[in-house]
Design an enzyme around this catalytic site. Structure first.
Site, PDB file in Angstrom:
ATOM      1  N   ASP A 165      61.326-128.610 107.119  1.00 40.04           N
ATOM      2  CA  ASP A 165      62.665-128.454 107.689  1.00 40.04           C
ATOM      3  C   ASP A 165      63.699-128.012 106.660  1.00 40.04           C
ATOM      4  O   ASP A 165      64.845-127.761 107.008  1.00 40.04           O
ATOM      5  CB  ASP A 165      63.121-129.766 108.346  1.00 40.04           C
ATOM      6  CG  ASP A 165      63.319-130.889 107.334  1.00 40.04           C
ATOM      7  OD1 ASP A 165      62.808-130.760 106.195  1.00 40.04           O
ATOM      8  OD2 ASP A 165      63.977-131.884 107.675  1.00 40.04           O
ATOM      9  N   ASP A 177      55.803-132.575 105.555  1.00 43.53           N
ATOM     10  CA  ASP A 177      56.784-133.178 104.671  1.00 43.53           C
ATOM     11  C   ASP A 177      57.156-134.535 105.264  1.00 43.53           C
ATOM     12  O   ASP A 177      57.101-134.723 106.482  1.00 43.53           O
ATOM     13  CB  ASP A 177      58.006-132.262 104.575  1.00 43.53           C
ATOM     14  CG  ASP A 177      59.005-132.749 103.546  1.00 43.53           C
ATOM     15  OD1 ASP A 177      58.620-133.560 102.688  1.00 43.53           O
ATOM     16  OD2 ASP A 177      60.173-132.324 103.611  1.00 43.53           O
ATOM     17  N   ASP A 228      60.667-126.268 101.560  1.00 42.94           N
ATOM     18  CA  ASP A 228      59.378-126.126 102.252  1.00 42.94           C
ATOM     19  C   ASP A 228      59.000-124.664 102.504  1.00 42.94           C
ATOM     20  O   ASP A 228      57.863-124.383 102.898  1.00 42.94           O
ATOM     21  CB  ASP A 228      59.420-126.852 103.607  1.00 42.94           C
ATOM     22  CG  ASP A 228      59.711-128.328 103.468  1.00 42.94           C
ATOM     23  OD1 ASP A 228      59.105-128.952 102.572  1.00 42.94           O
ATOM     24  OD2 ASP A 228      60.539-128.852 104.221  1.00 42.94           O
TER      25      ASP A 228
END
Length: 790
Positions: free
Chosen positions: A534, A304, A538
């Site tokens: 995080d 990400d 996700d």
């Protein structure tokens, strides 16, 4: 009424200390009975009371009864292996337990009318807890006040967000996507929903990793074969070869010891435990030991943008006007932005940056409010004056309006900035202002991605941000093909995603369920995938990936779902994880090959002895000598060397194909030596000593093969082991200990001839095994081409 059954549903002051103590005494705590780690006594039992240790104990007793004390030379090695295994695993346990304590999940609980933060396992039944965005729900609960959207995908597999209001039930193991609430715990510990699911899951055998499966298969085959082969050799020695009891025992034990992979499973256990301990000292927590092996062989790393390439802190760079808005209009809308920011309850990094930028203002009077979600890409408030939204411009604006402002938006995105739009929604959506924000690039991010490039690991950047913004950020850290980006809103189905993963590097405007689909598509293409993240958006992709890595500064739910947690949120720590994993896998592969060489040779020779009724030529002490300098010492010393070469192909197939040529060479040469010794009437002692040398020579040849490419350190290790073996063959006391002191002229001459011959045989068999797969593939291709022409 029983105070434990009195549910203070409306009492938001929480429990008193006395009520908490009552529930603790009654066992109504959120602690689970299985901590997931072994106790010291369990470690000792697991290392001492093993199947092969039992075999060794029986062998030792039989040798003592037979009076063959010299052949007990294997015992110190067995005891040392067991002690080392216990000590190293206990050391690793202590380090990991301390780190687990530091990373323990916490929760804000209200007790005696005051807020306090406690570990989740210290919660008790009826505790009133605060739950917010990114938090994993620690126990079953019911909402007392507030409103949250939760995702139960970790429990149900469904990715939909479910709104929970006062009176609604919350399941442990689900996580809060947005919103805040107070909730009272209704089921804790082993009675909670997630704990019951876990208990059911434990009834199903967990699938071991590829290397563990391979090692277990080797050990299982050896363990099953030892008993019938050993009994047959012993009976044949007494009944057919007319050996004495002591001679039959010694002959049988020589074969059995060679077939026991005594240190193989221990090697894997210690390697993984030490790897976990070394990583723990670098603030890297492994929830799953198998993740070391997975990361060592990963093909694709999905990351990400926020929290991985960039840090979690954002900064507002500017507020700029939409096309046609005056300066006075922009200032008026900036005041509205300040009110909007003061009104919404979002606590993400973007909103924190906006609160730091905007002056303090009074909140708007709202009739309803919807926080930001990764699914909608905007937040919303409804007032008497109208509806306002803050989020992604390309999502909120009408196409014609976006086109008029495209140049200004993309100019910022091209610099790697995130652009947000504040809009009003009436009959049409009208932009009020745009906000440009930036994330700082993480230190060492470029070096980390360069490392993965050198290791042949492809990078895929998956983000909810504008694809152009993400592409520019990716380019700043030198991710290969960063200019190849796609807007995930254009990927309408799984088929389009499968095509896109082969073409693009950067994916923008990705929804959480699309992240999961991207990972699944990569796996369907035969790739081993790791995913970093995080946030709660996700988690679905992290659970789908072969290995998941979370940042310590990320959401509680992401940390709990991940297999690996970087507690200090330092993405550069990915390098030592992969390097450590590859070092462990390479060392295990090399050692397993050496063990297999000895085990397969011993089985072949034992089967030959049974069929031909020849006595097994090698004594236990002779096998121990060769094992020490061909396997034990070099395996330990070579394991100390860093080795980040990526292993290709299946573990078991790779080790078998490497070990088999050496096993066959030793078998043919020693079997021929036994036959020649019988024909030319060479003593059994001479044949045994010659067989020891022949076994050692091939052992050093395969040691050289598995150590390629050679360097100074590996050369020193191999030469040192050869010198050690020669010393044992020359020093009278050691020669006597290992029973290689009686060696006649005929035996020496025959041994020299066979050594020269087996070196060539080894070379030709190895060449054959290396070229055979290529030959088969070539023939298959020719056959397929012929079939097409027909």
């Amino acid at each position: 009424m029983d105070p434990l059954n009195e549910a203070p549903a409306l009492r938001t002051s929480g429990l008193t200390d006395a009520e908490v103590q009552q529930r603790r005494s009654a066992g109504k705590t959120n602690a689970l009975p299985d901590s997931g780690t072994q106790s010291i006594s369990e470690i000792v039992k697991k290392n001492v009371f093993t199947y092969f240790n039992l075999i060794f104990a029986i062998i030792a007793v039989l040798l003592i009864i037979a009076g063959s004390f010299k052949n007990l030379s294997f015992l110190p090695v067995v005891i040392a292996n067991t002690v080392i295994g216990i000590v190293q695993q206990i050391r690793s346990k202590k380090v990991l337990d301390k780190l687990s304590l530091l990373s323990q999940a916490t929760c804000v609980v209200i007790r005696n009318g005051e807020e306090k933060k406690v570990p989740t396992d210290a919660l008790v039944l009826d505790d009133v807890v605060q739950l917010g965005e990114g938090q994993q729900i620690p126990a079953d609960a019911v909402v007392v006040s507030g409103r949250v959207s939760v995702n139960e995908s970790l429990l149900t597999g469904e990715a939909d967000e479910i709104e929970k209001n006062a009176g609604d039930a919350l399941k442990s193991g689900s996580f809060v996507v947005n919103g805040k609430c107070l909730a009272r715990l209704t089921h804790v510990g082993k009675d909670s929903y997630a704990a019951k699911l876990t208990a059911k899951a434990k009834q199903m055998q967990e699938k071991p990793s590829e290397i563990i499966r391979g090692i277990e298969l080797i050990i299982k085959v050896a363990g099953i074969a030892i008993i019938p082969i050993g009994l047959t050799l012993f009976i044949e020695g007494l009944a057919v070869n007319h050996l004495t009891f002591a001679e039959a025992i010694t002959s049988t034990v020589g074969a059995v010891i060679g077939m026991i992979p005594e240190g193989l499973y221990l090697l894997v256990t210690i390697a993984l435990a030490l790897g976990a301990m070394r990583l723990a000292k670098q603030q890297i927590l492994l929830h799953d030991m198998r993740s070391i092996e997975t990361l060592a062989g990963v093909d694709v790393l999905c990351v990400d943008k926020t929290g991985t390439i960039t840090d979690n802190k954002m900064k507002v760079l500017e507020v700029f006007a939409p096309e046609g808005l005056s300066e006075d209009g922009l200032k008026r809308n900036e005041r509205l932005l300040a009110q909007y920011v003061a009104t919404v309850t979002d606590s993400n990094a973007t909103m924190k940056a906006l609160r730091d930028y905007c002056p303090q203002s009074t909140a708007l009077q709202v009739s309803s409010m919807s926080p930001f979600t990764s699914k909608t890409k905007y937040s919303e408030i409804r007032t008497a004056a109208g509806v306002y939204r803050l989020g992604a411009p390309e999502i909120l604006l009408e196409p014609s309006t976006f086109e008029r402002n495209r140049a200004a938006i993309e100019a910022r995105a091209a610099k790697g900035c995130r652009v947000l739009a504040l809009v009003t929604v009436r009959e049409r959506t009208a932009p009020l202002l745009f906000v440009s924000l930036e994330n700082s690039i993480r230190k060492n991010a470029a070096d980390t991605f360069a490392f993965f490039g050198e290791q042949g690991v492809a990078i895929k950047v998956i983000s909810g941000d504008n694809p152009l913004t993400v592409s520019r950020i990716a380019a700043q850290v030198n991710i290969p093909d960063a200019e190849k980006y796609v807007d995930a809103t254009t990927l309408k189905d799984d088929e389009m995603i499968r095509e896109a993963v082969g073409e693009y590097t950067v994916f923008g405007r990705v929804k959480p369920e699309q992240k999961k689909s991207i990972v699944r598509a990569l796996k369907a293409n035969g790739k081993r995938v790791a995913m970093t993240g995080d946030g709660v958006n996700d988690i679905l992709a992290m659970k789908e990936a072969d290995c998941s890595i979370a940042m310590g500064a990320g959401s509680d739910a992401a940390r709990q779902a991940a297999q690996v947690v970087l507690l200090d949120s330092d993405f550069s720590k990915m390098r030592p994880i992969v390097a450590q994993g590859r070092q462990i896998i390479n060392n295990i592969t090399r050692s397993a090959t050496l063990f297999l060489y000895k085990n397969m040779f011993s089985m072949f020779l034992a089967a030959f002895s049974i069929i031909t009724a020849f006595s097994y030529p090698l004594k236990p002490s002779q096998v121990s000598l060769v094992s020490g300098f061909n396997i034990g010492v070099p395996a330990f010393l070579l394991s100390l060397e860093p080795n980040i070469r990526k292993q290709e192909g299946q573990f078991l197939k790779r080790t078998l194909l490497t070990a088999l040529p050496a096993s066959l060479t030793s078998f043919f040469s020693i079997a021929a030596m036994v036959v020649f010794g019988h024909v030319f009437q060479i003593s059994d002692m001479d044949v045994g000593v010659a067989s020891t040398y022949l076994l050692a020579v091939v052992g050093f040849l395969i040691l050289r093969n598995v150590s390629k490419p050679m360097n100074l350190y590996r050369t020193v290790v191999i030469v040192g082991c050869m010198v050690g073996f020669v010393v044992c063959a020359c020093v009278p006391m050691l020669r006597s200990l290992f029973m290689i002191d009686e060696f006649g002229t005929k035996g020496i001459m025959l041994c020299v001839v066979f050594v020269i011959a087996e070196a060539n045989v080894m070379r030709y068999i190895t060449f054959l095994f290396n070229k055979a797969p290529e030959f088969v593939l070539q023939k298959r291709a020719q056959w397929a081409a012929k079939q097409q022409t027909l």
